[in-house]
Design a protein around this motif. Sequence first.
Motif, PDB file in Angstrom:
ATOM      1  N   LEU A 133       1.232  -1.180  -0.393  1.00 28.42           N
ATOM      2  CA  LEU A 133       0.081   0.271  -0.148  1.00 28.42           C
ATOM      3  C   LEU A 133       1.112   1.725  -0.365  1.00 28.42           C
ATOM      4  N   CYS A 134       2.330   1.422   0.648  1.00 24.40           N
ATOM      5  CA  CYS A 134       2.560   2.213   0.923  1.00 24.40           C
ATOM      6  C   CYS A 134       4.496   1.849   1.150  1.00 24.40           C
ATOM      7  N   GLY A 135       5.254   2.325   1.347  1.00 18.65           N
ATOM      8  CA  GLY A 135       6.263   2.378   1.509  1.00 18.65           C
ATOM      9  C   GLY A 135       7.846   3.015   1.472  1.00 18.65           C
ATOM     10  N   ASP A 136       8.571   3.416   1.950  1.00 18.46           N
ATOM     11  CA  ASP A 136       9.791   3.773   1.534  1.00 18.46           C
ATOM     12  C   ASP A 136       9.988   4.397   0.088  1.00 18.46           C
ATOM     13  N   ARG A 137      10.809   5.584  -0.381  1.00 19.26           N
ATOM     14  CA  ARG A 137      10.646   5.669  -1.810  1.00 19.26           C
ATOM     15  C   ARG A 137      12.012   5.509  -2.215  1.00 19.26           C
ATOM     16  N   ASN A 138      12.818   4.548  -1.619  1.00 13.23           N
ATOM     17  CA  ASN A 138      14.355   3.984  -2.118  1.00 13.23           C
ATOM     18  C   ASN A 138      14.230   2.758  -2.647  1.00 13.23           C
ATOM     19  N   ILE A 139      13.284   1.909  -2.931  1.00 10.81           N
ATOM     20  CA  ILE A 139      12.483   1.180  -3.593  1.00 10.81           C
ATOM     21  C   ILE A 139      13.184   0.674  -5.410  1.00 10.81           C
ATOM     22  N   THR A 140      14.030  -0.227  -5.443  1.00  9.30           N
ATOM     23  CA  THR A 140      14.109  -0.058  -7.123  1.00  9.30           C
ATOM     24  C   THR A 140      14.428  -1.479  -7.655  1.00  9.30           C
ATOM     25  N   GLY A 141      14.782  -1.597  -8.815  1.00 13.59           N
ATOM     26  CA  GLY A 141      14.818  -2.879  -9.679  1.00 13.59           C
ATOM     27  C   GLY A 141      13.418  -2.883 -10.314  1.00 13.59           C
ATOM     28  N   GLY A 142      12.444  -2.182 -10.060  1.00 12.69           N
ATOM     29  CA  GLY A 142      10.911  -2.311 -11.103  1.00 12.69           C
ATOM     30  C   GLY A 142      11.218  -1.489 -12.101  1.00 12.69           C
ATOM     31  N   ILE A 143      10.721  -1.706 -13.401  1.00 17.08           N
ATOM     32  CA  ILE A 143      10.081  -1.139 -14.779  1.00 17.08           C
ATOM     33  C   ILE A 143       9.937   0.237 -15.039  1.00 17.08           C
ATOM     34  N   ARG A 144      10.933   1.223 -14.205  1.00 18.86           N
ATOM     35  CA  ARG A 144      10.201   2.477 -14.569  1.00 18.86           C
ATOM     36  C   ARG A 144       8.971   3.490 -15.402  1.00 18.86           C
ATOM     37  N   MET A 145       7.889   3.580 -15.738  1.00 15.81           N
ATOM     38  CA  MET A 145       7.196   3.868 -16.499  1.00 15.81           C
ATOM     39  C   MET A 145       7.230   5.094 -16.953  1.00 15.81           C
ATOM     40  N   ARG A 146       6.501   5.784 -17.098  1.00 19.70           N
ATOM     41  CA  ARG A 146       5.850   7.416 -17.279  1.00 19.70           C
ATOM     42  C   ARG A 146       5.399   8.232 -15.738  1.00 19.70           C
ATOM     43  N   ASN A 147       5.944   9.156 -15.922  1.00 17.64           N
ATOM     44  CA  ASN A 147       4.809  10.096 -14.923  1.00 17.64           C
ATOM     45  C   ASN A 147       5.033   9.480 -13.178  1.00 17.64           C
ATOM     46  N   GLY A 148       6.273   8.406 -13.134  1.00 21.07           N
ATOM     47  CA  GLY A 148       6.545   8.815 -11.778  1.00 21.07           C
ATOM     48  C   GLY A 148       5.894   7.099 -11.336  1.00 21.07           C
ATOM     49  N   LEU A 149       5.462   6.194 -12.164  1.00 19.33           N
ATOM     50  CA  LEU A 149       4.962   4.870 -11.727  1.00 19.33           C
ATOM     51  C   LEU A 149       6.214   3.607 -12.121  1.00 19.33           C
ATOM     52  N   VAL A 150       6.374   2.425 -11.363  1.00 20.15           N
ATOM     53  CA  VAL A 150       6.991   1.840 -11.772  1.00 20.15           C
ATOM     54  C   VAL A 150       6.667   0.416 -11.342  1.00 20.15           C
ATOM     55  N   THR A 151       6.647  -0.112 -12.554  1.00 20.52           N
ATOM     56  CA  THR A 151       5.643  -1.538 -11.960  1.00 20.52           C
ATOM     57  C   THR A 151       6.693  -2.844 -11.306  1.00 20.52           C
ATOM     58  N   LEU A 152       6.646  -3.525 -10.477  1.00 16.97           N
ATOM     59  CA  LEU A 152       6.903  -4.420  -9.715  1.00 16.97           C
ATOM     60  C   LEU A 152       6.446  -6.119 -10.308  1.00 16.97           C
ATOM     61  N   THR A 153       7.379  -6.696 -10.788  1.00 14.78           N
ATOM     62  CA  THR A 153       6.545  -8.096 -10.912  1.00 14.78           C
ATOM     63  C   THR A 153       7.396  -9.514 -10.147  1.00 14.78           C
ATOM     64  N   THR A 154       6.895 -10.525  -9.960  1.00 16.58           N
ATOM     65  CA  THR A 154       7.054 -11.699  -8.731  1.00 16.58           C
ATOM     66  C   THR A 154       8.487 -12.244  -8.802  1.00 16.58           C
ATOM     67  N   ASN A 155       8.517 -11.736 -10.695  1.00 11.29           N
ATOM     68  CA  ASN A 155      10.141 -12.783 -10.975  1.00 11.29           C
ATOM     69  C   ASN A 155      11.127 -11.275 -10.895  1.00 11.29           C
ATOM     70  N   GLN A 156      11.424 -10.094 -10.684  1.00 13.67           N
ATOM     71  CA  GLN A 156      11.978  -9.288 -11.017  1.00 13.67           C
ATOM     72  C   GLN A 156      13.046  -9.298  -9.214  1.00 13.67           C
ATOM     73  N   THR A 157      14.235  -8.826  -9.778  1.00 18.22           N
ATOM     74  CA  THR A 157      15.191  -8.483  -8.730  1.00 18.22           C
ATOM     75  C   THR A 157      15.182  -7.159  -7.590  1.00 18.22           C
ATOM     76  N   VAL A 158      14.154  -7.380  -7.528  1.00 19.46           N
ATOM     77  CA  VAL A 158      14.370  -5.514  -5.891  1.00 19.46           C
ATOM     78  C   VAL A 158      15.140  -5.318  -4.917  1.00 19.46           C
ATOM     79  N   GLY A 159      15.129  -4.695  -4.592  1.00 21.69           N
ATOM     80  CA  GLY A 159      15.428  -3.895  -3.683  1.00 21.69           C
ATOM     81  C   GLY A 159      15.849  -3.013  -3.856  1.00 21.69           C
ATOM     82  N   TRP A 160      16.527  -2.471  -2.488  1.00 23.61           N
ATOM     83  CA  TRP A 160      16.532  -0.941  -1.440  1.00 23.61           C
ATOM     84  C   TRP A 160      17.523  -0.332  -1.997  1.00 23.61           C
ATOM     85  N   THR A 161      17.921   1.192  -2.198  1.00 17.52           N
ATOM     86  CA  THR A 161      18.805   1.760  -2.057  1.00 17.52           C
ATOM     87  C   THR A 161      19.559   1.999  -0.750  1.00 17.52           C
ATOM     88  N   ARG A 162      20.424   2.585  -0.788  1.00 19.22           N
ATOM     89  CA  ARG A 162      21.805   3.266   0.377  1.00 19.22           C
ATOM     90  C   ARG A 162      21.267   4.254   0.517  1.00 19.22           C
TER      91      ARG A 162
END
Length: 205
Positions: free
Chosen positions: A135-164
């Motif tokens: 629903l919500c969370g820290d904005r330093n999430i990474t690893g998704g497919i960045r789309m236009r207008n601030g949307l990031v798509t995460l799929t279960t087979n993507q390597t996601v993580g957190w930045t420093r």
Amino acid sequence: MTLLEILMVIAVLALLAAIFLPALADHGHRSSRIGCVNNLKQVGLSFRLWAGDNGDKYPMRVSTNQGGTMEFVGTGEIFRHFQGMSNELSTPKILFCPNDAKRRCATNFENDFNNSRISYFVGVDALETNATMFLCGDRNITGGIRMRNGLVTLTTNQTVGWTREIHNEKGNILFADGSVQQLSISGLRTALENTGIATNRLAIP
């Protein structure tokens, strides 16, 4: 005191500093993480209060004609989703993580409120009935497919993580049921796999 005694005192003080300063710094980071978790818990409560008055749907799934923010999902104006819940949130301070050095807390929900005043993403497809969705969370999430207008798509087979940034390769997630978890990178990947949906769209400010 002799020169030797002064040097010994300095050496002892340096040794004590080397022992205790890292512990104090770590305590400060833990306190900030706890503050962030508390913020997200309040945000979660606000989402649920809003949903309780709007057919058990979060603002992102309700049209602006009915007071929701659905039409803002693809605009990049992530702050609108929180602005629509300003009565439930009460203060914009809870949308700012104490560890977010690149952001500044807003003073109000009107002329001082925009994406740069927010530390948290919004899971635009979250359903109250699907407890494990983001629903919500820290904005330093990474690893998704960045789309236009601030949307990031995460799929279960993507390597996601957190930045420093913010919590140093850790982060906090508010789930659709209102619970909050502090997650490592491995914990985040497990949580993503457990959302129950193939694609998760996050609006990141």
